[in-house]
Design a protein around this motif. Structure first.
Motif, short mmCIF file in Angstrom:
data_model
loop_
_atom_site.label_atom_id
_atom_site.label_comp_id
_atom_site.label_asym_id
_atom_site.label_seq_id
_atom_site.Cartn_x
_atom_site.Cartn_y
_atom_site.Cartn_z
N GLY A 178 0.78 -1.24 0.00
CA GLY A 178 0.00 0.00 0.00
C GLY A 178 0.80 1.27 0.00
O GLY A 178 0.24 2.37 0.06
N GLY A 179 2.12 1.18 -0.06
CA GLY A 179 2.90 2.40 -0.04
C GLY A 179 4.39 2.11 -0.09
O GLY A 179 4.81 0.96 -0.26
N GLU A 180 5.19 3.15 0.07
CA GLU A 180 6.64 3.03 -0.07
C GLU A 180 7.24 2.09 0.99
O GLU A 180 8.13 1.30 0.69
N ALA A 181 6.76 2.19 2.22
CA ALA A 181 7.29 1.33 3.29
C ALA A 181 7.03 -0.15 2.98
O ALA A 181 7.89 -1.00 3.21
N ASP A 182 5.84 -0.44 2.44
CA ASP A 182 5.52 -1.82 2.07
C ASP A 182 6.43 -2.30 0.94
O ASP A 182 6.91 -3.44 0.94
N GLU A 183 6.67 -1.42 -0.02
CA GLU A 183 7.52 -1.77 -1.16
C GLU A 183 8.95 -2.06 -0.69
O GLU A 183 9.60 -3.00 -1.17
N LYS A 184 9.43 -1.27 0.25
CA LYS A 184 10.79 -1.49 0.77
C LYS A 184 10.86 -2.78 1.58
O LYS A 184 11.89 -3.46 1.58
N SER A 185 9.78 -3.11 2.26
CA SER A 185 9.74 -4.37 3.00
C SER A 185 9.80 -5.56 2.04
O SER A 185 10.52 -6.54 2.29
N LEU A 186 9.09 -5.47 0.93
CA LEU A 186 9.14 -6.52 -0.08
C LEU A 186 10.54 -6.58 -0.69
O LEU A 186 11.07 -7.67 -0.95
N ALA A 187 11.16 -5.42 -0.89
CA ALA A 187 12.54 -5.38 -1.40
C ALA A 187 13.47 -6.11 -0.45
O ALA A 187 14.36 -6.85 -0.87
N ASN A 188 13.25 -5.94 0.86
CA ASN A 188 14.08 -6.63 1.85
C ASN A 188 13.90 -8.13 1.79
O ASN A 188 14.86 -8.89 2.00
N ILE A 189 12.69 -8.57 1.53
CA ILE A 189 12.45 -10.01 1.40
C ILE A 189 13.25 -10.57 0.22
O ILE A 189 13.91 -11.61 0.33
N PHE A 190 13.22 -9.87 -0.90
CA PHE A 190 14.01 -10.29 -2.06
C PHE A 190 15.51 -10.27 -1.74
O PHE A 190 16.26 -11.16 -2.15
N TYR A 191 15.93 -9.26 -0.98
CA TYR A 191 17.35 -9.12 -0.63
C TYR A 191 17.81 -10.29 0.23
O TYR A 191 18.85 -10.90 -0.05
N VAL A 192 17.06 -10.61 1.27
CA VAL A 192 17.43 -11.72 2.16
C VAL A 192 17.35 -13.04 1.41
O VAL A 192 18.21 -13.92 1.56
N LEU A 193 16.34 -13.18 0.57
CA LEU A 193 16.21 -14.39 -0.25
C LEU A 193 17.42 -14.55 -1.17
O LEU A 193 17.97 -15.65 -1.31
N GLY A 194 17.84 -13.45 -1.78
CA GLY A 194 19.02 -13.49 -2.64
C GLY A 194 20.26 -13.95 -1.89
O GLY A 194 21.06 -14.74 -2.41
N ASN A 195 20.40 -13.50 -0.65
CA ASN A 195 21.54 -13.91 0.16
C ASN A 195 21.43 -15.36 0.58
O ASN A 195 22.46 -16.06 0.72
N ALA A 196 20.21 -15.85 0.80
CA ALA A 196 20.03 -17.27 1.12
C ALA A 196 20.48 -18.13 -0.06
O ALA A 196 21.15 -19.15 0.12
N TYR A 197 20.09 -17.72 -1.26
CA TYR A 197 20.55 -18.42 -2.46
C TYR A 197 22.07 -18.37 -2.57
O TYR A 197 22.71 -19.37 -2.94
N TYR A 198 22.65 -17.23 -2.25
CA TYR A 198 24.11 -17.08 -2.28
C TYR A 198 24.76 -18.10 -1.35
O TYR A 198 25.71 -18.78 -1.73
N GLU A 199 24.25 -18.21 -0.14
CA GLU A 199 24.81 -19.14 0.83
C GLU A 199 24.67 -20.59 0.37
O GLU A 199 25.47 -21.45 0.74
N LYS A 200 23.66 -20.87 -0.44
CA LYS A 200 23.46 -22.22 -0.97
C LYS A 200 24.29 -22.46 -2.24
O LYS A 200 24.29 -23.55 -2.79
N GLY A 201 24.99 -21.42 -2.71
CA GLY A 201 25.78 -21.55 -3.92
C GLY A 201 24.98 -21.45 -5.19
O GLY A 201 25.48 -21.73 -6.29
N ASP A 202 23.73 -21.01 -5.08
CA ASP A 202 22.85 -20.84 -6.24
C ASP A 202 22.92 -19.38 -6.67
O ASP A 202 22.06 -18.56 -6.34
N TYR A 203 23.97 -19.05 -7.41
CA TYR A 203 24.24 -17.65 -7.73
C TYR A 203 23.28 -17.08 -8.77
O TYR A 203 22.99 -15.88 -8.76
N ALA A 204 22.76 -17.92 -9.65
CA ALA A 204 21.83 -17.43 -10.67
C ALA A 204 20.55 -16.91 -10.02
O ALA A 204 20.10 -15.78 -10.32
N ASN A 205 19.95 -17.69 -9.14
CA ASN A 205 18.75 -17.23 -8.44
C ASN A 205 19.07 -16.10 -7.48
O ASN A 205 18.26 -15.19 -7.29
N GLY A 206 20.25 -16.15 -6.87
CA GLY A 206 20.66 -15.07 -5.98
C GLY A 206 20.75 -13.74 -6.71
O GLY A 206 20.25 -12.72 -6.24
N GLU A 207 21.37 -13.77 -7.88
CA GLU A 207 21.49 -12.55 -8.70
C GLU A 207 20.12 -12.01 -9.07
O GLU A 207 19.86 -10.80 -8.98
#
Length: 225
Positions: free
Chosen positions: A90-119
């Motif tokens: 519903g707004g900028e704060a929500d969008e940034k929260s979703l961005a954080n989910i993608f960011y942490v997910l990307g790092n989880a993929y990184y830790e698993k060695g799945d760089y394509a999904n992480g990127e």
């Protein structure tokens, strides 16, 4: 008179519920910082029950799982949150929260060695929040990991422009140098990153990569490795 009073009562209840929700999410965040993951889980569940259409509690659960080192759990939960959203953006704060989910997910993929999904996930996070230097830092790292050194340098330059810390700059410079086969330079940057690191996670990553550089340099560097 009864109708306005009823309406006012609903508004008051809504505000109280939102206040309770925000307080509970903050508690969950504090528990995660303190490593009290069971208590964080309880607070997150309470928040979701209060307002299931708000995104912030889901973001904290992604962070909780990642902080515990449960990277498979992070990926599974975050993917479900993204693909089957119960929340409303519903707004900028929500969008940034979703961005954080993608960011942490990307790092989880990184830790698993799945760089394509992480990127891919880190790029999604950046598209939703162009102001976070850590997004660009970790994007640069994963680009370097996949041999895209020039793109990594561009991402690093953006991160520096956003105020990236010195320890992180050294870390990314080490990744880029390693990607380019400049091992001696990589060792120097990574050593500087380890010495100046303000977080244990950054220090861990820099130390692991530095050991890999020494391994590539050969048997003469076994002690340093």
């Amino acid at each position: 008179l009864s109708r306005p009073m009823v309406g006012s009562g609903w508004i008051t209840m809504g505000r109280e519920r939102l206040t309770a929700y925000n307080r509970t999410v903050e508690e969950a965040d504090s528990y995660i910082d303190a490593g009290r993951y069971d208590q964080a889980e309880g607070a997150i569940k309470e928040a979701v029950e209060l307002l299931p259409d708000r995104i912030f509690a889901y973001e904290k659960e992604v962070l909780r799982l990642y902080s515990m080192g449960d990277y498979d759990g992070t990926v599974a939960y975050a993917r479900d949150v993204i693909n089957n959203p119960a929340y409303v953006i519903g707004g900028e704060a929500d969008e940034k929260s979703l961005a954080n989910i993608f960011y942490v997910l990307g790092n989880a993929y990184y830790e698993k060695g799945d760089y394509a999904n992480g990127e891919s996930c880190l790029r999604e996070g950046i598209e939703r929040n162009l102001e976070n230097s850590l997004y660009f830092r970790d994007y640069a790292i994963i680009l370097a990991k996949t041999g895209q050194a020039d793109k990594a340098q561009t991402a690093l330059d953006t991160a520096i422009g956003l105020g990236l810390g010195e320890d992180s700059i050294y870390m990314v410079q080490g990744e880029i140098a390693y990607s380019r086969g400049e091992d001696e330079k990589a060792v120097q940057h990574l050593t500087d990153s380890i010495r100046s690191a303000e977080s244990e996670e950054l220090k861990r990553r820099a130390a692991i990569l530095c050991a890999q550089v020494y391994q590539r340099l050969g048997d003469g560097y076994l002690d340093q490795e």
